[in-house]
Design a protein around this motif. Sequence first.
Motif, short mmCIF file in Angstrom:
data_model
loop_
_atom_site.label_atom_id
_atom_site.label_comp_id
_atom_site.label_asym_id
_atom_site.label_seq_id
_atom_site.Cartn_x
_atom_site.Cartn_y
_atom_site.Cartn_z
N HIS A 100 -0.30 5.13 10.59
CA HIS A 100 -0.17 4.34 9.47
C HIS A 100 -1.04 4.83 8.33
CE1 HIS A 100 -0.42 0.47 7.64
NE2 HIS A 100 -1.55 0.39 7.81
N ASN A 136 10.51 2.51 6.64
CA ASN A 136 10.18 3.81 7.67
C ASN A 136 10.26 3.60 9.23
OD1 ASN A 136 7.83 2.35 7.89
ND2 ASN A 136 6.45 3.42 6.63
N GLY A 165 7.49 -3.16 2.85
CA GLY A 165 7.62 -2.34 3.81
C GLY A 165 8.81 -3.38 4.96
N ASP A 166 9.38 -2.21 5.89
CA ASP A 166 10.42 -2.91 6.63
C ASP A 166 9.77 -4.02 7.52
OD1 ASP A 166 9.09 -0.46 7.65
OD2 ASP A 166 10.65 -0.70 9.38
N ALA A 167 8.62 -3.77 8.03
CA ALA A 167 8.01 -4.75 9.05
C ALA A 167 7.67 -6.03 8.22
CB ALA A 167 6.88 -4.14 9.84
N ALA A 168 6.95 -5.90 7.18
CA ALA A 168 6.53 -6.94 6.38
C ALA A 168 7.73 -7.81 5.95
CB ALA A 168 5.63 -6.51 5.24
N ILE A 189 8.74 1.61 11.18
CA ILE A 189 7.74 1.46 11.86
C ILE A 189 6.64 0.37 11.04
CG2 ILE A 189 6.55 3.43 11.06
CD1 ILE A 189 5.52 3.61 14.26
N GLY A 190 6.18 -0.30 11.66
CA GLY A 190 5.16 -1.25 11.21
C GLY A 190 3.71 -1.15 12.11
N PHE A 191 3.03 -0.13 11.28
CA PHE A 191 1.38 0.10 11.90
C PHE A 191 2.20 0.98 13.37
CE2 PHE A 191 -3.03 -1.35 11.19
CZ PHE A 191 -3.50 -0.21 11.75
N SER A 194 -4.51 -7.11 0.25
CA SER A 194 -4.14 -6.37 1.46
C SER A 194 -3.01 -7.36 1.98
CB SER A 194 -5.10 -6.11 2.61
OG SER A 194 -4.54 -5.53 3.73
N HIS A 195 -3.05 -8.67 1.76
CA HIS A 195 -1.96 -9.34 2.64
C HIS A 195 -0.62 -8.92 2.02
CE1 HIS A 195 -5.68 -11.06 2.96
NE2 HIS A 195 -5.27 -12.27 3.82
N LEU A 196 0.01 -8.64 3.06
CA LEU A 196 1.22 -8.14 2.68
C LEU A 196 2.27 -9.22 2.05
CD1 LEU A 196 1.72 -5.82 5.75
CD2 LEU A 196 1.45 -5.02 3.54
N HIS A 232 0.91 -1.24 0.11
CA HIS A 232 0.12 0.04 -0.07
C HIS A 232 0.84 1.22 -0.03
CE1 HIS A 232 1.22 -1.51 4.11
NE2 HIS A 232 1.07 -0.40 4.24
N ARG A 233 2.11 1.27 0.81
CA ARG A 233 2.71 2.47 1.10
C ARG A 233 3.22 3.10 -0.14
NH1 ARG A 233 1.78 4.91 5.00
NH2 ARG A 233 1.94 3.26 6.27
N GLN A 287 7.30 -11.57 7.22
CA GLN A 287 6.37 -12.57 6.51
C GLN A 287 7.27 -13.57 5.71
OE1 GLN A 287 2.64 -12.45 5.67
NE2 GLN A 287 2.86 -11.14 7.62
C1 TPP Z 1 -0.40 -10.45 6.10
C2 TPP Z 1 -0.86 -9.15 6.92
N1 TPP Z 1 -0.98 -9.02 8.36
C3 TPP Z 1 -1.36 -7.86 8.60
C4 TPP Z 1 -1.63 -6.87 7.80
C5 TPP Z 1 -2.07 -5.56 8.42
N2 TPP Z 1 -1.23 -4.73 8.04
C6 TPP Z 1 -1.36 -3.64 7.34
S1 TPP Z 1 0.06 -2.44 6.84
C7 TPP Z 1 0.59 -3.27 8.35
C8 TPP Z 1 2.05 -2.57 8.82
C9 TPP Z 1 3.09 -2.73 7.79
O1 TPP Z 1 4.26 -2.40 8.09
P1 TPP Z 1 5.52 -2.17 7.17
O2 TPP Z 1 5.67 -3.37 6.63
O3 TPP Z 1 6.74 -1.65 7.94
O4 TPP Z 1 4.91 -1.17 6.05
P2 TPP Z 1 4.45 0.58 6.37
O5 TPP Z 1 2.96 0.52 6.33
O6 TPP Z 1 5.34 0.85 7.39
O7 TPP Z 1 4.91 0.97 5.07
C10 TPP Z 1 0.07 -4.11 8.77
C11 TPP Z 1 0.45 -5.01 10.20
C12 TPP Z 1 -1.85 -7.04 6.35
N3 TPP Z 1 -2.13 -6.11 5.56
N4 TPP Z 1 -1.24 -8.33 5.89
#
Ligand code: TPP
Length: 950
Positions: free
Chosen positions: A472, A403, A369-372, A405-407, A334-336, A270-271, A376
């Motif tokens: 977020h 960034n 995303g850094d958290a993803a 942070i994750g959410f 949406s599933h990262l 998404h970001r 994942q």
């Molecule tokens: C598999 C999965 N788990 C949880 C979510 C809910 N979720 C959406 S964005 C997000 C945080 C992602 O953090 P990061 O990867 O760092 O990306 P950022 O939004 O910071 O750019 C979460 C937990 C999701 N979309 N997909």
Amino acid sequence: MRENLKKTSFLSPANSAFVAEIYEKYLKNPASVDQTWRDYFAGVGDNLSTIAEDFHGASWSNGSRPKVVGTAVEEIKTSPATEAERRKQRDPRVDSLSALMLIRAYRANGHFLANLDPLGMEVKDAHLELDPTAYGFELKDATKTKEIFLGGELGLEKATLAEILHILKETYCGTIGFEFSHIGSAEQKDWLQKKIEASNGRPSYSLEQKKAILQKIIEVEGFEQFCHIKYPGTKRFSIEGAESVASAMEEVIHTSSGLGIQEIVVGMAHRGRLNVLTAIMGKPYAAMLSEFQGNLAFPEDMNISGDVKYHLGTSSDRIIDGRKVHLSLTANPSHLECVNPVVVGKVRAKQDQLQDAERAKVMGILLHGDAAFAGQGVVAETIELGDLKGYTTGGTIHIIVNNQIGFTTSPKNARLSPYPTDVAKIVQAPIFHVNGDDPEAVAFISRIAAEFRQEFKKDVVIDVFCYRRYGHNEGDEPSFTQPLMYQNINNHPTPREVYAEKLISEGTVSQDEFESMKQKWSDYLEAQLAAAQSYKPNKADWLEGKWVGFKKPEGFSQVDTGVALKTLKEIGKVISTPPKDFNVHPKIVKQLEVKAKMFETGDGLDWATAEALAFGSLLREGVPVRLSGQDSRRGTFSQRHSVLVDQQTEADYIPLNNLGKQASFEVIDSNLSEFAVMGFEYGYSMAEPKSLVLWEGQFGDFANGAQVIIDQFIASGEVKWLRMSGLVLLLPHGYEGQGPEHSSARLERFLQLCAEDNMQVANCTTPASYFHILRRQIVRDFRKPLIIMTPKSLLRHKLAQSRLDEFGPGTTFRTIIPEGEGLVADSKIRKVVICSGKVYYDLFEARHEKKINDVAILRMEQFYPFPAGELAAEIKRYKNASEVIWCQEEPKNMGGWTFVNPFIEEVLVNAKAKAQRPVYAGRKAAASPAAGYMKLHTKEQKELVEAALS
Ligand SMILES: Cc1ncc(C[n+]2csc(CCOP(=O)(O)OP(=O)(O)O)c2C)c(N)n1
């Protein structure tokens, strides 16, 4: 070089005392130390003796030195005067060796001291290995004058310690942190080192290039701010704080295009997606702004449910320096990270289409995303595929929007490592960390990344350290959880301001010029907003390129899928005849003889032969076939043997690639992943509608490891994103007493996903049925995913065989297989049993055994689309049947029952049948799909068959 590395890798300051101790032992008696040490000392002895002396102290010293206790080093104090004297007397060779160790340490670990965090919140600990005093150097005036022999390292013959440190810090501790010491290949490391050191880790951009970088940042930040003002509170997952990610993408695209890349498939979350769609992919801003006003991205008459704008894909051609690059952003849920394997599968298909065996014309870019990226599992699964022959795409470029942070979750709660990127080390990918407030550094390192990918055809990671300006999403309050970080962010100038200020201060642009660039962009966006008011997508973005000629289906009528008997026999000959002098395993020789007999007699064709005929006939018609799954080459049940292995040489022979004029057959033993491999094949099938693409589960249950791909792509991809796929899933299924995990492919889950003619679900009972359904997948002018419950024991069941003429001209797939001969007249049939799959044979045999002749058994070969017409036609034959049974071997809450029940009832009511509702015969509802004990299984199976026939 590898050997050299091994020899010297322990020469860190922390353990050199330990080495010296062992060396002393070696000098006294070589036999007293281990052979590996003996080899080492024999090779490097001279240098080591200086180290040993160093630790021993000068010959005139009092002999104090670090004392080794086990492997720990206990410092024994020396008098300052003696220590100073000792250092002064240091042999120049020791200085050289120490300098080399220091240089090596900076190459490996300089990134720990690099200036990566734009917010400056990261605490930098001093790093022992980067401290010159740890190598015996003293930081005093002499460091500026005393020259150390470097013999060409850092491109210098000699340099003072001050010069060496200056170069190392500038190169390895600037706004880029380089991680590449984990790479095994000396060639790759050398290449990177030269690239980095040739420019001291710093870019040198022309005035025009700098202005282009600034322009892109103005566009990206300007668009976010424009939307922020025009559509306050609307979710857009702004990229603000990470604007320079656009510089990374631009540079990767430009550099790659210059190096021969013609097509790039992009996947991202998404970001920043709205900006990537517009600023990078070229989607018209008017179209995007129209979607902000709630308009659909597709023409309204398409009647599809669609998706939110930050999940949609797009494609475009960009002309770069006169060269065309086709870019496509893959739609994703949406599933990262789950889009990752889909993207690489698409890349592979496109490479195959261009016969790009070098993998030099098409590549993938994945934004994470850094958290993803750190969290994942599919990230690791996909990266792992990159190096495997059946799946490699010659390297993906990964760009992390780090960034920090994750959410609401901080990195400290999300991972152990200081970086989110360690997972990429599993394929020894180089990892570049870069400060996002320095877009020139971002562009520079992205160029190196693209060059590296093209040179070595490997994954590479660009980790853009940045921040997230808002929560977020734009409506979220980030200070609830990260108050200090957000105080900092609120006071931090935007990347556009930071970079503009740099360019203004160095005289590249004037303040007026900068203001005018911003104003022009804002005027442009206003004009696009005005155009958005009347913007209407006039055609759906689908069925283009390779999909031209395919149609949205009107209905699912059956097509002729039969094949000329001559062709079938020719294929039969090839698949039953190994090459001369090929040492086939004796058991397989027997199987091939049996196969040859099938074609001689025209009877007894089994499942594997039917499959080979489906594949072979398609191949002969010019349709490539790609089958991948765990152990698919042989087949989990030792049934397929699509690759023969010479018992003396292990050479391969693939009969289906020896059919004469034909397309290529690719059969791949996958790695032990379901999620990534199924995703990959789905991606492949999206990009290549003219191949038969199949993914096979080892047992059907394991497909649920890829549930995200099934739910989010296979079942719903077409209605969300207008993207067809003809992927076939082969899922071994059947109750044979193997316990809870090897019985059920969870048919019910697939059936629950069926609606709007989104896919097909089948459970065939004959080899011919399987043959026709596979061919049907290609013969029609549309594509829908096909889920087949495939057999286990039926692979060798005496009754589950077909005659050759059932594959011949005029034959087709039958959704319902009607009752055969040998029963009472239709009007005397008292009961109709409808079933699917393996249980048919249990029912058939029991009926025979019990000499029942007034119960008809109908086989439902396809569950969805539900064959209501075909079923009604059969039901109508049995006017006096007072009972209609649905018989299944799965528990009542599983299998087909809850799905077929209302459909069958509708058929019965419409057909005015005597029985107006179906009755269930099967296992009772259960939490676990199957019993763990054979005895229990057999009892249950017997009962359900009896219940159906009684
Ligand atoms: C598999 C999965 N788990 C949880 C979510 C809910 N979720 C959406 S964005 C997000 C945080 C992602 O953090 P990061 O990867 O760092 O990306 P950022 O939004 O910071 O750019 C979460 C937990 C999701 N979309 N997909």
